[in-house]
Design a protein around this motif. Structure first.
Motif, PDB file in Angstrom:
ATOM      1  N   MET A 166      -3.785   4.683 -19.509  1.00 31.23           N
ATOM      2  CA  MET A 166      -2.801   5.412 -19.189  1.00 31.23           C
ATOM      3  C   MET A 166      -3.000   6.383 -17.695  1.00 31.23           C
ATOM      4  O   MET A 166      -2.595   6.615 -16.730  1.00 31.23           O
ATOM      5  CB  MET A 166      -2.514   6.550 -20.106  1.00 31.23           C
ATOM      6  CG  MET A 166      -1.388   5.917 -21.265  1.00 31.23           C
ATOM      7  SD  MET A 166      -1.442   6.986 -22.838  1.00 31.23           S
ATOM      8  CE  MET A 166      -0.902   8.405 -22.444  1.00 31.23           C
ATOM      9  N   LEU A 167      -4.452   6.693 -17.755  1.00 30.94           N
ATOM     10  CA  LEU A 167      -5.046   7.354 -16.642  1.00 30.94           C
ATOM     11  C   LEU A 167      -4.865   6.779 -15.301  1.00 30.94           C
ATOM     12  O   LEU A 167      -4.581   7.061 -14.085  1.00 30.94           O
ATOM     13  CB  LEU A 167      -6.322   8.140 -16.972  1.00 30.94           C
ATOM     14  CG  LEU A 167      -6.413   9.059 -17.861  1.00 30.94           C
ATOM     15  CD1 LEU A 167      -7.788   9.375 -18.225  1.00 30.94           C
ATOM     16  CD2 LEU A 167      -5.686  10.436 -17.265  1.00 30.94           C
ATOM     17  N   GLN A 168      -5.212   5.494 -15.504  1.00 30.84           N
ATOM     18  CA  GLN A 168      -5.216   4.567 -14.344  1.00 30.84           C
ATOM     19  C   GLN A 168      -3.790   4.370 -13.653  1.00 30.84           C
ATOM     20  O   GLN A 168      -3.483   4.513 -12.618  1.00 30.84           O
ATOM     21  CB  GLN A 168      -5.713   2.830 -14.664  1.00 30.84           C
ATOM     22  CG  GLN A 168      -5.613   2.005 -13.769  1.00 30.84           C
ATOM     23  CD  GLN A 168      -6.710   2.198 -12.565  1.00 30.84           C
ATOM     24  OE1 GLN A 168      -7.444   2.894 -12.714  1.00 30.84           O
ATOM     25  NE2 GLN A 168      -6.264   1.642 -11.346  1.00 30.84           N
ATOM     26  N   ARG A 169      -2.713   4.215 -14.589  1.00 31.14           N
ATOM     27  CA  ARG A 169      -1.530   4.144 -14.318  1.00 31.14           C
ATOM     28  C   ARG A 169      -0.751   5.343 -13.446  1.00 31.14           C
ATOM     29  O   ARG A 169      -0.078   5.361 -12.566  1.00 31.14           O
ATOM     30  CB  ARG A 169      -0.521   3.768 -15.567  1.00 31.14           C
ATOM     31  CG  ARG A 169      -0.612   2.192 -15.871  1.00 31.14           C
ATOM     32  CD  ARG A 169       0.881   1.742 -16.591  1.00 31.14           C
ATOM     33  NE  ARG A 169       0.780   2.508 -17.717  1.00 31.14           N
ATOM     34  CZ  ARG A 169       0.691   2.171 -18.964  1.00 31.14           C
ATOM     35  NH1 ARG A 169      -0.198   1.213 -19.353  1.00 31.14           N
ATOM     36  NH2 ARG A 169       0.735   2.788 -20.206  1.00 31.14           N
ATOM     37  N   ILE A 170      -1.461   6.664 -14.307  1.00 26.29           N
ATOM     38  CA  ILE A 170      -0.813   7.715 -13.535  1.00 26.29           C
ATOM     39  C   ILE A 170      -1.472   7.932 -12.108  1.00 26.29           C
ATOM     40  O   ILE A 170      -0.705   8.301 -11.161  1.00 26.29           O
ATOM     41  CB  ILE A 170      -1.362   9.094 -14.388  1.00 26.29           C
ATOM     42  CG1 ILE A 170      -0.692   9.064 -15.831  1.00 26.29           C
ATOM     43  CG2 ILE A 170      -1.006  10.301 -13.591  1.00 26.29           C
ATOM     44  CD1 ILE A 170      -1.463   9.941 -16.826  1.00 26.29           C
ATOM     45  N   ARG A 171      -2.705   7.484 -12.029  1.00 24.47           N
ATOM     46  CA  ARG A 171      -3.458   7.591 -10.656  1.00 24.47           C
ATOM     47  C   ARG A 171      -2.698   6.681  -9.828  1.00 24.47           C
ATOM     48  O   ARG A 171      -2.328   7.015  -8.518  1.00 24.47           O
ATOM     49  CB  ARG A 171      -4.993   7.083 -10.724  1.00 24.47           C
ATOM     50  CG  ARG A 171      -5.706   8.291 -11.288  1.00 24.47           C
ATOM     51  CD  ARG A 171      -7.140   8.076 -11.220  1.00 24.47           C
ATOM     52  NE  ARG A 171      -7.626   9.335 -11.820  1.00 24.47           N
ATOM     53  CZ  ARG A 171      -8.209   9.421 -13.111  1.00 24.47           C
ATOM     54  NH1 ARG A 171      -8.314   8.263 -13.622  1.00 24.47           N
ATOM     55  NH2 ARG A 171      -8.951  10.286 -13.533  1.00 24.47           N
ATOM     56  N   GLU A 172      -2.315   5.422 -10.172  1.00 25.06           N
ATOM     57  CA  GLU A 172      -1.365   4.585  -9.224  1.00 25.06           C
ATOM     58  C   GLU A 172      -0.166   5.091  -8.838  1.00 25.06           C
ATOM     59  O   GLU A 172       0.355   4.974  -7.681  1.00 25.06           O
ATOM     60  CB  GLU A 172      -1.339   3.263  -9.863  1.00 25.06           C
ATOM     61  CG  GLU A 172      -2.657   2.177  -9.771  1.00 25.06           C
ATOM     62  CD  GLU A 172      -2.595   1.216 -10.890  1.00 25.06           C
ATOM     63  OE1 GLU A 172      -1.426   0.901 -11.449  1.00 25.06           O
ATOM     64  OE2 GLU A 172      -3.692   0.612 -11.128  1.00 25.06           O
ATOM     65  N   ALA A 173       0.563   5.825  -9.850  1.00 20.84           N
ATOM     66  CA  ALA A 173       1.885   6.166  -9.846  1.00 20.84           C
ATOM     67  C   ALA A 173       1.871   7.591  -8.617  1.00 20.84           C
ATOM     68  O   ALA A 173       2.736   7.493  -7.985  1.00 20.84           O
ATOM     69  CB  ALA A 173       2.397   6.764 -11.118  1.00 20.84           C
ATOM     70  N   GLY A 175      -0.903   8.606  -3.001  1.00 24.72           N
ATOM     71  CA  GLY A 175      -0.148   8.900  -1.776  1.00 24.72           C
ATOM     72  C   GLY A 175       0.871  10.056  -1.777  1.00 24.72           C
ATOM     73  O   GLY A 175       1.373  10.191  -0.790  1.00 24.72           O
ATOM     74  N   THR A 176       0.680  10.648  -2.861  1.00 28.65           N
ATOM     75  CA  THR A 176       1.738  11.822  -3.046  1.00 28.65           C
ATOM     76  C   THR A 176       1.230  13.103  -2.260  1.00 28.65           C
ATOM     77  O   THR A 176      -0.103  13.195  -2.381  1.00 28.65           O
ATOM     78  CB  THR A 176       1.788  12.409  -4.352  1.00 28.65           C
ATOM     79  OG1 THR A 176       2.251  11.067  -5.245  1.00 28.65           O
ATOM     80  CG2 THR A 176       2.838  13.300  -4.500  1.00 28.65           C
ATOM     81  N   PRO A 177       2.056  13.502  -1.167  1.00 23.92           N
ATOM     82  CA  PRO A 177       1.426  14.572  -0.429  1.00 23.92           C
ATOM     83  C   PRO A 177       1.076  15.846  -1.289  1.00 23.92           C
ATOM     84  O   PRO A 177       1.529  15.789  -2.393  1.00 23.92           O
ATOM     85  CB  PRO A 177       2.557  14.890   0.566  1.00 23.92           C
ATOM     86  CG  PRO A 177       3.791  14.434   0.065  1.00 23.92           C
ATOM     87  CD  PRO A 177       3.422  13.041  -1.039  1.00 23.92           C
ATOM     88  N   GLU A 178       0.254  16.510  -0.833  1.00 26.23           N
ATOM     89  CA  GLU A 178      -0.313  17.840  -1.545  1.00 26.23           C
ATOM     90  C   GLU A 178       0.937  18.831  -1.813  1.00 26.23           C
ATOM     91  O   GLU A 178       1.698  19.074  -0.833  1.00 26.23           O
ATOM     92  CB  GLU A 178      -1.217  18.450  -0.704  1.00 26.23           C
ATOM     93  CG  GLU A 178      -1.741  19.794  -1.334  1.00 26.23           C
ATOM     94  CD  GLU A 178      -2.690  19.554  -2.548  1.00 26.23           C
ATOM     95  OE1 GLU A 178      -2.844  20.575  -3.233  1.00 26.23           O
ATOM     96  OE2 GLU A 178      -3.065  18.440  -2.814  1.00 26.23           O
ATOM     97  N   PRO A 179       1.411  19.165  -3.112  1.00 23.17           N
ATOM     98  CA  PRO A 179       2.475  19.706  -3.443  1.00 23.17           C
ATOM     99  C   PRO A 179       2.430  21.290  -2.690  1.00 23.17           C
ATOM    100  O   PRO A 179       1.312  21.847  -2.504  1.00 23.17           O
ATOM    101  CB  PRO A 179       2.889  19.841  -4.786  1.00 23.17           C
ATOM    102  CG  PRO A 179       1.507  19.579  -5.123  1.00 23.17           C
ATOM    103  CD  PRO A 179       0.803  18.635  -4.180  1.00 23.17           C
TER     104      PRO A 179
END
Lengths: 214, 518
Positions: free
Chosen positions: A8-15, A18-22
């Motif tokens: 789960m943690l791996q999938r969250i990290r992949e998901a 590349g998300t910009p810092e909110p």
């Protein structure tokens, strides 16, 4: 640790890769109210809200408290208090004809015992005027969560200086509670599950009495 | 036929029952598409009346208490930004939560899907029961446990799960499914509830009336002994504070407090998106949620607990963190936005489509506008025959849901995006669908003045079809695709083009449709 945890943690990290810092959280909402804690306006607002929830509320001078407690307990045959309840509350309750039972942390009452007790008398940690909320944080005089839940009448004694106007003011005070359990009470228990029409008093105490000492 | 709709797909647990649409039976997927399910729901006048009354009441309450706060928009901005932070920092926040809960005596479990979560919970319940204990657990209303079908799973293993929220009790006793996130029995009126209680509750008083107070008191008596004797409780959570490991349940009746306080063991099942970074964030969400949800300044009871408190409340605490499609949704921009949802149900109550069709038509435990986005994100979509493929269309896109959302989820835009993906997925098909064929035909007709004039003349035939009712209610296929769900108005006696010609002289003066010279 479990395989699912890793996956789960791996999938969250992949998901989220590349998300910009909110953006930082804008907190432009009201933090404090128009009136200081314990001021007459704040007390009046709390009373208004509690009455709206059909709680019984009285504002009184310190010397009126013993009589008011005895008065509120009169319909009850028995009352439970926490083992660290302030002496003035124990004395006030003793003055009534009601049977006094102390819930000792060393030998706590069972749920079945509590079911035979008519009322509970406690202090509180904080109250929020704008929402009509009383917060218990297991501090002195408030006892275990079960004692304020099973008996059918809950009598709460508040000091005016415990009353703040807004939710953020209350949360700030509660941060000191550390990790003790918190119970926020806004009126007697209620349901709106049948055609959205409000019925007061389901599983929690059906009567909530609040005595506010100026 | 399997068409990728741009919605993340996820693998299915094996060994599950299959519904008659060839897809697995799931609390997140019905058997019929939304338009079909909605048609029969809309035909139920009792249901429409119950829903209309209930949603109108709660809309008015919400509007009144939201109007009391002059900083409501600032609170929404904060709520939305906090949720963005949560999604961006989810791994570290989950690890922080786990560390805090563990440090305070709780046990944290991770469940990748519904099956694993069910297995974990059933195992924990089994371990908590001593020989001779009743094989049962009391439950606080929880969307997460509905989503995984926990009650049914436990029942198959001989463990009875008692729903203790009044509405959930009504639904459970009625052999029914919830139709609203907050008021699951919103589709039932008082006399229906009285009948269910008299039929299914052995201890219901024989002279029970349909007065809401009497009904609520009957439920109190019915559940009281369960609360006092229960060894195990199962709950969901409204919030979990990563910083402190604190869990929060927001409720009204006190059944939540009973379950969270009296049993020896508490098992909480929570979606991984329900986190808040800090305790102080409660100052935002404890304002947003009650006002949006029940339309109250504050709900009667909010319980917060951290791990195990010696001598006070359950001495065994288990937290099950549930994925079940959430990590897939997180990877998608639409899905991530939908994960901000705090399950207040304000969008259901303001939605004209929900108000008429009700929650069952959506086929998912998450109905209404947010359900139409969230459900297909959690399940993935298996081509056009998947009932969940129809959900992005279960909206008039009026925007009321966006205005009502306390964390500012732009639901209409998300639905438009999902619809766009459905169309894009169709573009490469070699055999055009009905919609494509119709659009291409229309384009061919409209690109030539002559063809357009001929079509105008042909429209007169429609006046004959419409007859005395002045509307067309049925057409042969493929045009029946339009008329099965709506009437076509009678074509006008004259089109604008014809009228222009009649009033302004020769057709040479008329603007040529499509600009093609004649």
């Amino acid at each position: 640790m479990s395989r699912s945890r890793t996956a789960m943690l791996q999938r969250i990290r992949e998901a989220i890769a590349g998300t910009p810092e909110p953006a930082p959280v804008p907190r432009d909402y009201r933090h404090t109210g128009d009136h200081p804690p314990g001021s007459p306006a704040v007390v009046e607002l709390l009373v208004d809200r509690l009455v709206d929830y059909r709680a019984d509320v009285r504002v009184l001078a310190p010397d009126e408290l013993p009589a008011a407690v005895a008065d509120a307990l009169r319909p009850s045959g028995s009352v439970v208090l926490a083992d660290d309840a302030p002496a003035e509350l124990v004395d006030a309750a003793s003055a009534s004809t009601t049977q006094l039972i102390v819930d000792r942390r060393s030998a706590p009452l069972s749920a079945a015992d509590l079911d035979h007790i008519d009322a509970v008398l406690t202090t509180a940690a904080v109250a929020i005027a704008v929402t009509g909320t009383i917060v218990l944080n297991a501090g002195p005089g408030q006892g275990r969560r079960a004692i304020t839940l099973v008996p059918d009448r809950h009598l709460v004694v508040l000091r005016a200086d415990q009353i703040v106007e807004t939710v953020p003011e209350a949360i700030a005070r509660l941060e000191e509670s550390d990790t003790r359990p918190l119970t926020m009470i806004s009126g007697p228990s209620a349901t709106s599950d049948i055609e959205l029409s409000r019925v007061e008093g389901v599983h929690g105490p059906r009567t909530l009495i609040v005595l506010i000492v100026r | 036929m399997t068409t990728f709709l741009g919605i993340p797909r996820r693998s299915r647990p094996s060994g599950h029952g299959m519904g008659h649409n060839g897809l697995p039976d799931s609390p997140l997927r019905g058997h019929t598409s939304f338009p079909d399910a909605a048609r029969s729901a809309v035909g139920n006048t009792q249901l429409r009346r119950n829903l209309g009354n209930a949603t109108a009441t709660i809309r008015a309450k919400r509007a009144a208490v939201v109007g009391e706060l002059d900083d409501w928009e600032a609170l929404r901005d904060a709520g939305s930004a906090v949720k963005q932070q949560v999604m961006a920092r989810l791994p570290e926040l989950l690890e922080q939560l786990e560390a805090q809960v563990t440090a305070r005596g709780g046990v944290v479990h991770w469940a990748a899907d519904a099956d694993e979560a069910n297995r974990i919970v059933a195992g924990l319940v089994e371990n908590s029961l001593q020989p001779g204990d009743a094989r049962e657990a009391v439950k606080v209303k929880s969307m997460a446990t509905q989503e995984i079908g926990l009650n049914e799973y436990l029942e198959e293993r001989g463990i009875e799960a008692f729903e203790t929220d009044l509405a959930e009790l009504i639904v459970q006793l009625g052999g029914d499914t919830p139709s609203h996130i907050l008021v699951p029995a919103i589709h039932r009126n008082r006399s229906e509830i009285r009948e269910i209680f008299l039929r299914e509750m052995p201890d219901a008083p024989a002279d029970l009336s349909d007065e809401p107070r009497r009904l609520a008191m009957a439920a109190r008596e019915h559940l009281r002994r369960k609360f006092l004797s229960a060894k195990v409780a199962i709950s969901g959570a409204n919030f979990a504070i990563a910083e402190t490991g604190t869990l929060a349940v927001v409720e009204s009746e006190g059944n939540g407090r009973m379950c969270l306080t009296l049993p020896e063991t508490l098992i909480t099942v929570m979606g991984i998106e329900k986190l808040l970074p800090t305790f102080a964030d409660l100052e935002v969400f404890l304002q947003l949620l009650p006002r949006s949800s029940t339309g109250e300044r504050m709900n009667p009871y909010t319980s917060l607990w951290t791990g195990v408190t010696p001598g006070d409340g359950p001495q065994n605490f288990h937290l099950v963190l549930l994925d079940n499609g959430r990590t897939n949704a997180l990877a998608d921009e639409v899905g991530r936005a939908a994960l901000h949802c705090i399950r207040c149900s304000a969008c259901l109550n303001v939605c004209p489509v929900y108000e008429r069709a009700g929650g069952h038509a959506y086929g998912s435990v998450y109905p209404g506008p947010i359900g139409a986005v969230l459900t297909p994100q959690l399940t993935g979509i298996d081509g056009h025959d998947d009932p969940n493929a129809s959900l992005p269309y279960a909206s008039s896109l009026c925007g009321a849901c966006f205005d009502a959302c306390p964390v500012k989820i732009d639901i209409p835009s998300l639905l438009v995006e999902l619809r766009g993906r459905v169309v894009d997925a169709d573009r490469d098909r070699t055999i055009p669908g009905g919609w494509d064929a119709a659009m291409r035909a229309a384009s061919w007709v409209m690109s030539s003045g002559k063809r357009f004039t001929a079509a105008e003349k042909a429209m007169k035939a429609g006046r004959v079809l419409a007859g005395k009712k002045h509307k067309i209610s049925s057409l042969p296929p493929p045009l029946s695709a339009w008329t099965t769900s709506r009437d076509l108005p009678e074509p006008p006696r004259q089109t604008f083009h014809q009228r222009w010609r009649a009033e302004h002289g020769s057709s040479d003066d008329a603007p040529a449709p499509g600009g093609e010279p004649r």
